[in-house]
Design a protein around this motif. Sequence first.
Motif, PDB file in Angstrom:
ATOM      1  N   ASN A 118       0.802  -1.214   0.000  1.00 27.16           N
ATOM      2  CA  ASN A 118       0.000   0.000   0.000  1.00 27.16           C
ATOM      3  C   ASN A 118       0.842   1.275   0.000  1.00 27.16           C
ATOM      4  OD1 ASN A 118      -2.567  -1.111  -0.160  1.00 27.16           O
ATOM      5  ND2 ASN A 118      -2.596  -1.561   2.038  1.00 27.16           N
ATOM      6  N   PHE A 119       2.107   1.124  -0.394  1.00 23.66           N
ATOM      7  CA  PHE A 119       2.956   2.305  -0.534  1.00 23.66           C
ATOM      8  C   PHE A 119       2.343   3.224  -1.587  1.00 23.66           C
ATOM      9  CE2 PHE A 119       6.655   4.247  -2.826  1.00 23.66           C
ATOM     10  CZ  PHE A 119       7.019   5.142  -1.816  1.00 23.66           C
ATOM     11  N   ARG A 120       2.078   4.458  -1.203  1.00 26.34           N
ATOM     12  CA  ARG A 120       1.452   5.459  -2.066  1.00 26.34           C
ATOM     13  C   ARG A 120       0.124   4.948  -2.654  1.00 26.34           C
ATOM     14  NH1 ARG A 120       4.227   9.859  -3.527  1.00 26.34           N
ATOM     15  NH2 ARG A 120       3.502   9.903  -5.703  1.00 26.34           N
ATOM     16  N   SER A 121      -0.611   4.179  -1.862  1.00 31.94           N
ATOM     17  CA  SER A 121      -1.876   3.634  -2.352  1.00 31.94           C
ATOM     18  C   SER A 121      -2.914   4.731  -2.575  1.00 31.94           C
ATOM     19  CB  SER A 121      -2.430   2.592  -1.375  1.00 31.94           C
ATOM     20  OG  SER A 121      -2.742   3.178  -0.121  1.00 31.94           O
ATOM     21  N   ALA A 122      -2.843   5.802  -1.798  1.00 33.14           N
ATOM     22  CA  ALA A 122      -3.788   6.899  -2.019  1.00 33.14           C
ATOM     23  C   ALA A 122      -3.555   7.547  -3.382  1.00 33.14           C
ATOM     24  CB  ALA A 122      -3.663   7.934  -0.904  1.00 33.14           C
ATOM     25  N   CYS A 123      -2.291   7.642  -3.797  1.00 36.00           N
ATOM     26  CA  CYS A 123      -1.994   8.158  -5.142  1.00 36.00           C
ATOM     27  C   CYS A 123      -2.573   7.232  -6.212  1.00 36.00           C
ATOM     28  CB  CYS A 123      -0.487   8.314  -5.330  1.00 36.00           C
ATOM     29  SG  CYS A 123       0.232   9.729  -4.463  1.00 36.00           S
ATOM     30  N   ALA A 124      -2.481   5.921  -5.951  1.00 36.46           N
ATOM     31  CA  ALA A 124      -3.035   4.961  -6.901  1.00 36.46           C
ATOM     32  C   ALA A 124      -4.553   5.082  -6.982  1.00 36.46           C
ATOM     33  CB  ALA A 124      -2.633   3.540  -6.510  1.00 36.46           C
ATOM     34  N   VAL A 125      -5.205   5.224  -5.836  1.00 43.17           N
ATOM     35  CA  VAL A 125      -6.656   5.402  -5.818  1.00 43.17           C
ATOM     36  C   VAL A 125      -7.036   6.700  -6.522  1.00 43.17           C
ATOM     37  CG1 VAL A 125      -8.654   5.857  -4.330  1.00 43.17           C
ATOM     38  CG2 VAL A 125      -7.043   4.040  -3.736  1.00 43.17           C
ATOM     39  N   MET A 126      -6.275   7.749  -6.270  1.00 42.64           N
ATOM     40  CA  MET A 126      -6.600   9.035  -6.870  1.00 42.64           C
ATOM     41  C   MET A 126      -6.362   9.013  -8.388  1.00 42.64           C
ATOM     42  SD  MET A 126      -8.035  11.687  -5.640  1.00 42.64           S
ATOM     43  CE  MET A 126      -7.606  12.231  -3.998  1.00 42.64           C
ATOM     44  N   ARG A 127      -5.395   8.233  -8.830  1.00 46.12           N
ATOM     45  CA  ARG A 127      -5.153   8.096 -10.273  1.00 46.12           C
ATOM     46  C   ARG A 127      -6.374   7.466 -10.943  1.00 46.12           C
ATOM     47  NH1 ARG A 127      -2.837   4.059 -13.683  1.00 46.12           N
ATOM     48  NH2 ARG A 127      -1.660   4.938 -15.433  1.00 46.12           N
ATOM     49  N   GLN A 128      -6.896   6.390 -10.359  1.00 48.10           N
ATOM     50  CA  GLN A 128      -8.089   5.753 -10.920  1.00 48.10           C
ATOM     51  C   GLN A 128      -9.292   6.688 -10.812  1.00 48.10           C
ATOM     52  OE1 GLN A 128      -6.532   3.412 -12.708  1.00 48.10           O
ATOM     53  NE2 GLN A 128      -8.255   2.056 -12.306  1.00 48.10           N
ATOM     54  N   THR A 129      -9.366   7.428  -9.716  1.00 49.48           N
ATOM     55  CA  THR A 129     -10.442   8.406  -9.560  1.00 49.48           C
ATOM     56  C   THR A 129     -10.382   9.451 -10.666  1.00 49.48           C
ATOM     57  OG1 THR A 129     -10.492   8.111  -7.162  1.00 49.48           O
ATOM     58  CG2 THR A 129     -11.400  10.162  -8.018  1.00 49.48           C
ATOM     59  N   GLU A 132     -20.024  -5.178   0.007  1.00 52.28           N
ATOM     60  CA  GLU A 132     -19.682  -4.191   1.023  1.00 52.28           C
ATOM     61  C   GLU A 132     -18.345  -3.554   0.683  1.00 52.28           C
ATOM     62  OE1 GLU A 132     -19.703  -6.408   4.658  1.00 52.28           O
ATOM     63  OE2 GLU A 132     -21.884  -6.668   4.666  1.00 52.28           O
ATOM     64  N   LEU A 133     -18.200  -2.276   1.006  1.00 53.17           N
ATOM     65  CA  LEU A 133     -17.015  -1.494   0.645  1.00 53.17           C
ATOM     66  C   LEU A 133     -15.823  -1.765   1.561  1.00 53.17           C
ATOM     67  CD1 LEU A 133     -15.870   0.781  -1.188  1.00 53.17           C
ATOM     68  CD2 LEU A 133     -16.862   2.433   0.405  1.00 53.17           C
ATOM     69  N   THR A 134     -16.093  -2.289   2.747  1.00 57.05           N
ATOM     70  CA  THR A 134     -15.063  -2.413   3.782  1.00 57.05           C
ATOM     71  C   THR A 134     -13.808  -3.132   3.307  1.00 57.05           C
ATOM     72  OG1 THR A 134     -16.839  -2.503   5.413  1.00 57.05           O
ATOM     73  CG2 THR A 134     -14.644  -3.164   6.147  1.00 57.05           C
ATOM     74  N   ALA A 135     -13.970  -4.257   2.616  1.00 54.86           N
ATOM     75  CA  ALA A 135     -12.815  -5.068   2.226  1.00 54.86           C
ATOM     76  C   ALA A 135     -11.865  -4.292   1.325  1.00 54.86           C
ATOM     77  CB  ALA A 135     -13.277  -6.348   1.531  1.00 54.86           C
ATOM     78  N   LEU A 136     -12.414  -3.505   0.390  1.00 55.33           N
ATOM     79  CA  LEU A 136     -11.548  -2.727  -0.498  1.00 55.33           C
ATOM     80  C   LEU A 136     -10.818  -1.640   0.274  1.00 55.33           C
ATOM     81  CD1 LEU A 136     -10.419  -1.903  -3.233  1.00 55.33           C
ATOM     82  CD2 LEU A 136     -12.462  -0.502  -3.586  1.00 55.33           C
ATOM     83  N   LEU A 137     -11.507  -0.950   1.151  1.00 52.26           N
ATOM     84  CA  LEU A 137     -10.862   0.123   1.916  1.00 52.26           C
ATOM     85  C   LEU A 137      -9.727  -0.427   2.770  1.00 52.26           C
ATOM     86  CD1 LEU A 137     -13.987   2.193   3.038  1.00 52.26           C
ATOM     87  CD2 LEU A 137     -12.414   2.676   1.147  1.00 52.26           C
ATOM     88  N   LYS A 138      -9.922  -1.593   3.347  1.00 52.74           N
ATOM     89  CA  LYS A 138      -8.859  -2.212   4.142  1.00 52.74           C
ATOM     90  C   LYS A 138      -7.705  -2.631   3.249  1.00 52.74           C
ATOM     91  CE  LYS A 138     -11.613  -3.982   8.014  1.00 52.74           C
ATOM     92  NZ  LYS A 138     -12.091  -5.211   8.721  1.00 52.74           N
ATOM     93  N   ARG A 139      -8.032  -3.194   2.097  1.00 58.30           N
ATOM     94  CA  ARG A 139      -6.981  -3.698   1.212  1.00 58.30           C
ATOM     95  C   ARG A 139      -6.068  -2.578   0.726  1.00 58.30           C
ATOM     96  NH1 ARG A 139      -8.818  -7.062  -3.982  1.00 58.30           N
ATOM     97  NH2 ARG A 139      -8.965  -5.001  -4.939  1.00 58.30           N
ATOM     98  N   CYS A 140      -6.642  -1.425   0.456  1.00 61.89           N
ATOM     99  CA  CYS A 140      -5.798  -0.328  -0.059  1.00 61.89           C
ATOM    100  C   CYS A 140      -5.355   0.624   1.041  1.00 61.89           C
ATOM    101  CB  CYS A 140      -6.499   0.416  -1.193  1.00 61.89           C
ATOM    102  SG  CYS A 140      -8.061   1.176  -0.780  1.00 61.89           S
ATOM    103  N   GLY A 141      -5.535   0.231   2.304  1.00 61.27           N
ATOM    104  CA  GLY A 141      -4.986   1.003   3.410  1.00 61.27           C
ATOM    105  C   GLY A 141      -5.747   2.257   3.760  1.00 61.27           C
ATOM    106  N   LEU A 142      -6.998   2.376   3.323  1.00 57.59           N
ATOM    107  CA  LEU A 142      -7.788   3.563   3.632  1.00 57.59           C
ATOM    108  C   LEU A 142      -8.733   3.331   4.795  1.00 57.59           C
ATOM    109  CD1 LEU A 142      -8.616   4.847   0.039  1.00 57.59           C
ATOM    110  CD2 LEU A 142      -6.806   5.608   1.585  1.00 57.59           C
ATOM    111  N   ALA A 143      -8.656   2.155   5.406  1.00 55.17           N
ATOM    112  CA  ALA A 143      -9.444   1.851   6.600  1.00 55.17           C
ATOM    113  C   ALA A 143      -8.683   0.820   7.425  1.00 55.17           C
ATOM    114  CB  ALA A 143     -10.827   1.331   6.227  1.00 55.17           C
ATOM    115  N   ALA A 144      -8.871   0.854   8.714  1.00 56.38           N
ATOM    116  CA  ALA A 144      -8.174  -0.085   9.600  1.00 56.38           C
ATOM    117  C   ALA A 144      -8.848  -1.452   9.560  1.00 56.38           C
ATOM    118  CB  ALA A 144      -8.193   0.473  11.014  1.00 56.38           C
TER     119      ALA A 144
END
Length: 683
Positions: free
Chosen positions: A540-551, A671-683
């Motif tokens: 999940n290194f720079r996973s938020a950047c990856a999510v934002m790229r797809q966004t 449910e959204l939970t599994a994806l958020l956990k997988r990409c490090g956006l939720a505990a």
Amino acid sequence: MANPFLQTDFEIRWSQLTPEHIALAIEQALTDAQTAIDEIAGRDVKTVTFENTFLALEKSTERLNQAWGKVTHLQLVADSPALRDAHNAMLPKVSAFFARIPLNAALWERLRAFWNTAAADELSPVRRRYLEETVADFRQQGADLAQEKRARFEALQSELAQVTQKYAENVLDATNAWELIVEDEARLAGLPEHAKAAAQRSAEAKGKAAWRFTLHMPSQEPFMTYLEDAELRREMWTAAVAVGGKAPHDNSPLVLRILALRTEKAAMLGKANFADLTLERRMAKSAATALAFVEDMGVRAKTAFAHECLELEEFKARSLGTSAGRLAPWEIGYWAEKLRKVRYDFDEEQLRPFFPMDRVIGGLFELAKRVFGLAIVERTDGSAEVWHPEVKFYDMRDDGGRHVGSFYADWHPRESKRGGAWMDSFITGGPRPDGSRAPHLGLMCGNMTPPVGDKPALLTHREVQTIFHEFGHLIHHLLGEVEIKALNGVNVAWDFVELPSQILENWCWERESLDLFARHHETGAAIPEEMFTKMVAARNFRSACAVMRQTAFGKMDLLLHAKPELTAGLTGDVESVARAAIAECLIPTEPASPTIVKRFTHLFSNPVGYAAGYYSYKWAEVLDADAFTRFKKEGVFSRKVGAAFVEHILSKGNSADPAELFRAFMGRDPELTALLKRCGLAA
């Protein structure tokens, strides 16, 4: 002797499929298909049945679809001037033919006549599904248009096919037109040895004693990630972002024309915009729902995204002893990789020796056997021709020994081959009326790191995931058990089609499955536990950047297709509009990096394709992350869960609503939970 493009042998004779046969084959197939449609349209309305209308219509274009499919496939994997000319000469005729089918008033009258019978209400669920989908297809393609509008609609569809084909050609030609020759080896400091060797081999193939780099990803990615020479990285970046943006391969006017044609099409069909037209029969149902989903993902990643961007700027400043500031766009990949190494003591290149292509493929097939009960064997007796010596042909059987299908695999880049990775089909088999089953025929293509000299092709972990991804699409096709071909395999809602492909990627992160194939190409040793731990930690290194790229990609797509006023009347560069739509999703750089709007083949190289549907990747990630929790709970090699996935997802195609299929497998809605956990956006 029959025209080779019209032969229906399961083993395609590729050596016979030469450009001079294309025109005659397609003309004949068009004539035959039109004759079959005329027969349906001329039938006495009082005698219509499901068999002589809907089923007859499905069968009417099967020969044409198979012949044209071979033409378009060759244009993707073995492009040449003669082939391109032959393809483009027939493209308007084929496009016009398919555009005319829903506009055939007599045919539409016969379909509606059966639709309104008591027999239609008594059809089996699968046949009823096909009837409803066909009627919806016709209405979405202009069947209810007034007579005076039909000629324009047909012309619009034909032009859209031609303009999107030209867009794709421009991207391919611009990509192939550029090369970088480096004669001073000292300037290649930092570049991995495999990339340097590949560049040397590429130069030798062109008769040059140097190192040759191209814009194909196996060349571009390590160059931009590891090369210390910032000036060379800038040069490659400049060339890459210019693809589709300069004469003679400028896609700027084509993008505007494509958007205008799609907007006009939507308006003619009574829709506010092309996105609403496209999404009304997908899981999202509307542009507003899809856009809200994409924007929600962006909001969830926003804080972490800003932190990751600032963190990289500060890391570079500390490393060089300078003050922090914006990075140049050609610095992002380079400094991100350095930060990853510092933080996790992990270099993705360390994994490459553990991913020789043959072992990866072998491990994938072993996984398919354990989880889905599939036996896959390469056919080497010469009975199946291929279109290039690197291509391999495989047969697939289920655990009962039944031949479920066969497929081709073509994994390495060539100048005559489209970039990226994809799966497609040549023959859709499935259940026959007599109770037997016809095998399916499909293909997987990619542009992975090729072998160099006597060394095997050593892949990145990302390339391994891509192979698993395309195999997921493939088994969705090969395991289809729907009696009606148009509902079989991957012919599903576009925002559901990525579930089978993306769920396969999960096995690339599991220790148990990695041990099947991740073995050092020289010693056979598995990935050391310490390295595996670092690999997972760095996931999940720079996973938020990856999510934002797809966004960013999904949002740009939806806004361009849901808000036609953004480009209406625009005569200049579409780049400013595209960038404004997603500015807050882009990594801040100096200079600013242009968007990919002029080389976004997912959106603009097909009359529909992923247009207004790029959000589907992230949408399906919700489905795949959630669905994989069942495997994690019951066992990543669980035959029981694998059989359930085949039964409820892979075999069902579009025979039922995708939400119903997901519920059948998971017992609940996603449910959204599994994806958020997988990409490090939720505990």
